[in-house]
Motif scaffolding. Sequence first.
Motif, short mmCIF file in Angstrom:
data_model
loop_
_atom_site.label_atom_id
_atom_site.label_comp_id
_atom_site.label_asym_id
_atom_site.label_seq_id
_atom_site.Cartn_x
_atom_site.Cartn_y
_atom_site.Cartn_z
N LEU A 53 -4.25 -15.42 -10.75
CA LEU A 53 -3.35 -14.40 -10.01
C LEU A 53 -2.31 -13.95 -10.60
O LEU A 53 -1.69 -12.77 -10.68
CB LEU A 53 -3.06 -15.06 -8.51
N VAL A 54 -1.53 -14.80 -11.19
CA VAL A 54 -0.09 -14.66 -11.57
C VAL A 54 -0.01 -14.16 -13.31
O VAL A 54 -0.56 -14.76 -14.16
CB VAL A 54 0.73 -15.94 -11.57
N LYS A 55 0.68 -12.96 -13.51
CA LYS A 55 0.88 -12.81 -14.85
C LYS A 55 1.79 -13.49 -15.72
O LYS A 55 1.68 -13.79 -16.93
CB LYS A 55 1.29 -11.10 -14.87
N LYS A 56 2.88 -13.77 -15.03
CA LYS A 56 4.05 -14.84 -15.84
C LYS A 56 4.78 -15.85 -14.81
O LYS A 56 5.00 -15.41 -13.75
CB LYS A 56 5.01 -13.88 -16.04
N MET A 57 4.68 -17.09 -15.22
CA MET A 57 5.09 -18.19 -14.49
C MET A 57 6.54 -18.51 -15.27
O MET A 57 6.52 -18.65 -16.33
CB MET A 57 4.45 -19.44 -14.36
N ILE B 232 12.46 -7.52 -16.78
CA ILE B 232 12.44 -6.08 -17.57
C ILE B 232 11.57 -6.04 -18.26
O ILE B 232 10.81 -4.77 -18.40
CB ILE B 232 13.87 -5.86 -17.95
N SER B 233 11.01 -6.83 -19.04
CA SER B 233 10.06 -6.79 -20.14
C SER B 233 8.55 -6.46 -19.58
O SER B 233 8.02 -5.69 -19.85
CB SER B 233 9.95 -7.74 -20.99
N LEU B 234 8.48 -7.07 -18.20
CA LEU B 234 7.13 -6.78 -17.47
C LEU B 234 7.38 -5.35 -17.11
O LEU B 234 6.12 -4.62 -17.17
CB LEU B 234 6.97 -7.60 -16.46
N LEU B 235 8.48 -4.92 -16.58
CA LEU B 235 8.61 -3.53 -16.10
C LEU B 235 8.15 -2.51 -17.19
O LEU B 235 7.53 -1.55 -16.83
CB LEU B 235 9.79 -3.51 -15.56
N HIS B 236 8.82 -2.87 -18.49
CA HIS B 236 8.60 -1.90 -19.45
C HIS B 236 7.09 -1.85 -20.03
O HIS B 236 6.64 -1.06 -20.24
CB HIS B 236 9.69 -2.02 -20.56
N ALA C 64 -1.58 -8.86 -3.61
CA ALA C 64 -1.07 -8.05 -4.60
C ALA C 64 -2.26 -7.82 -5.87
O ALA C 64 -2.33 -6.90 -6.38
CB ALA C 64 0.28 -8.24 -4.85
N HIS C 65 -2.84 -8.92 -6.06
CA HIS C 65 -3.70 -8.90 -7.29
C HIS C 65 -4.91 -8.04 -7.04
O HIS C 65 -5.24 -7.53 -8.12
CB HIS C 65 -4.10 -10.71 -7.43
N ARG C 66 -5.28 -7.97 -5.78
CA ARG C 66 -6.53 -7.01 -5.37
C ARG C 66 -6.06 -5.86 -5.47
O ARG C 66 -6.93 -4.90 -5.98
CB ARG C 66 -6.85 -7.53 -3.81
N ARG C 67 -4.73 -5.25 -5.63
CA ARG C 67 -4.31 -4.02 -5.58
C ARG C 67 -3.64 -3.79 -7.16
O ARG C 67 -3.19 -2.61 -7.40
CB ARG C 67 -3.00 -3.73 -4.65
N GLY C 68 -4.07 -4.68 -7.98
CA GLY C 68 -3.69 -4.51 -9.31
C GLY C 68 -2.26 -4.44 -9.72
O GLY C 68 -1.69 -4.18 -10.69
N ILE C 69 -1.35 -5.16 -8.82
CA ILE C 69 0.05 -5.00 -9.14
C ILE C 69 0.36 -6.33 -9.66
O ILE C 69 0.16 -7.53 -9.33
CB ILE C 69 0.64 -4.93 -7.91
N PRO C 70 1.14 -6.49 -10.84
CA PRO C 70 1.49 -7.59 -11.52
C PRO C 70 2.43 -8.42 -10.81
O PRO C 70 3.27 -8.01 -10.05
CB PRO C 70 2.14 -7.28 -12.72
N ASP D 155 0.77 -1.26 0.01
CA ASP D 155 0.03 -0.01 -0.03
C ASP D 155 0.86 1.29 -0.05
O ASP D 155 0.40 2.15 -0.83
CB ASP D 155 -0.85 -0.03 1.33
N GLN D 156 2.01 1.19 0.93
CA GLN D 156 2.86 2.49 0.96
C GLN D 156 3.61 2.64 -0.11
O GLN D 156 3.85 3.65 -0.77
CB GLN D 156 3.63 2.56 2.15
N GLU D 157 4.42 1.43 -0.65
CA GLU D 157 5.49 1.65 -1.55
C GLU D 157 4.77 1.47 -3.14
O GLU D 157 5.73 1.81 -3.95
CB GLU D 157 6.48 0.56 -1.30
N ARG D 158 3.74 0.79 -3.34
CA ARG D 158 3.22 0.71 -4.55
C ARG D 158 4.37 -0.02 -5.61
O ARG D 158 4.70 0.80 -6.60
CB ARG D 158 2.56 1.92 -5.06
N PRO D 159 4.99 -1.09 -5.17
CA PRO D 159 5.88 -1.60 -6.12
C PRO D 159 5.13 -1.98 -7.73
O PRO D 159 4.05 -2.19 -7.72
CB PRO D 159 6.17 -3.09 -5.49
N ASP D 160 6.11 -1.62 -8.75
CA ASP D 160 5.74 -2.06 -10.00
C ASP D 160 5.45 -3.54 -10.40
O ASP D 160 4.67 -3.91 -11.40
CB ASP D 160 6.75 -1.37 -10.90
#
Length: 396
Positions: A150-154, A388-392, A121-127, A98-103
């Motif tokens: 829940l998981v965007k990439k395995m 890195i590709s997910l971050l971009h 994390a999924h409820r907060r929309g964080i990949p 909640d505080q740091e809002r990681p990407d």
Amino acid sequence: MTSTKKRNSGAAEQMKSKKILLVAGEVSGDLHGSHLVEAIQRIEPEVQFLGVGGEGLKRRGMKLLYPAHSLSVVGLTEVFIKLRSILEALRRLKKSLDQERPDLVILIDFPDFNLRLAKIAHRRGIPILYYISPQVWAWRPKRIKLIARLVKKMVVLFPFEVPLYEAAGVDVEWVGHPLLDIVKPTLPKEVAFQQFGLDPKRRTIGLLPGSRMHEVERLLPSLLASAHLLQKEIQDLQFIIPLAPGIPKTILSSQMKNIAVPVKVVEGFTYDVMNLSELLITASGTATLEGAILGKPMIIIYKVSFPSYWIGRALIRVDYIGLVNLLAEKEIAPELIQKDVNPQRIADEAFRILRDPILSRKMTESMGEVRQKLGEPGAAQRAARIVISLLHEAEA
């Protein structure tokens, strides 16, 4: 030229704000996590890391929100011993989300804890990227459906895991096993013998009681007693224990003062100890793959609480405990489980290998075949490029 510099500068500024929350709840997870972070930092040095880990991740500059050693357990019922720590760690991580809002959130194995965090994390929309799959192929396969939601990439380490996830609609990629880059002795054998106070003319047995405190406490007495039985029959044997990170030497002191056979203890140098050992007697887990990469015959031992064993026996769907046997799809290393983890049974299996050079050679060859199934070196670098590709992607 100037415009290119401006674009590169702008990209770097953007990446400065990127944060990754990473959770590695065990020693092996900390090892693989630290190498992944190092590979990411080589590509994007400005990415910041925070989360759960051990000394390896701390050395890479990750801000530790909770220490991994406070969470790691073996067995199902043993979780209750550390329930307070588990709940406190989840509370801190939830607050950090909640505080740091990681990407991006990177979860490394440790499924019972990490899948709970994934829901938050999924409820907060964080990949979420999951690095090193839970053993869904061994037990509790219904977790695949939860992972798909829940998981965007395995990112997986074994090729046979890919079709399991693809069938469930999970975006999955096999990168190979990072141990291929990690398992390398640091000392020549002759130097290692000298540094550890061992005789190069004697046969060395490596004793590996595990990387978790409860594991060591359960397995060490039988290991030490089996060493005594072995040396009574084969006088030229010598024994050495490489302590896993986070296991203090003091835990061995009370048990070792009463044993009749000398056992060397070294902190670190696990791969050097394995390299000079003729036989490994090891707790089930990552150490079995490390030994396989070095081509070492081994005996695998596994012991948990009685309730954990019976619950696990009802749930587990595979024929073997040891990863080397699972990958080989046959027993290439003997497995001693529960009541069979006793000095006489361990010694009997060790005698069988030590007295039969043909069997020992066949085990070494089989370990080489397992190594081939782990893919090619460079797994951490391949996983880092996916991160890195997910971050971009999130940035676009």
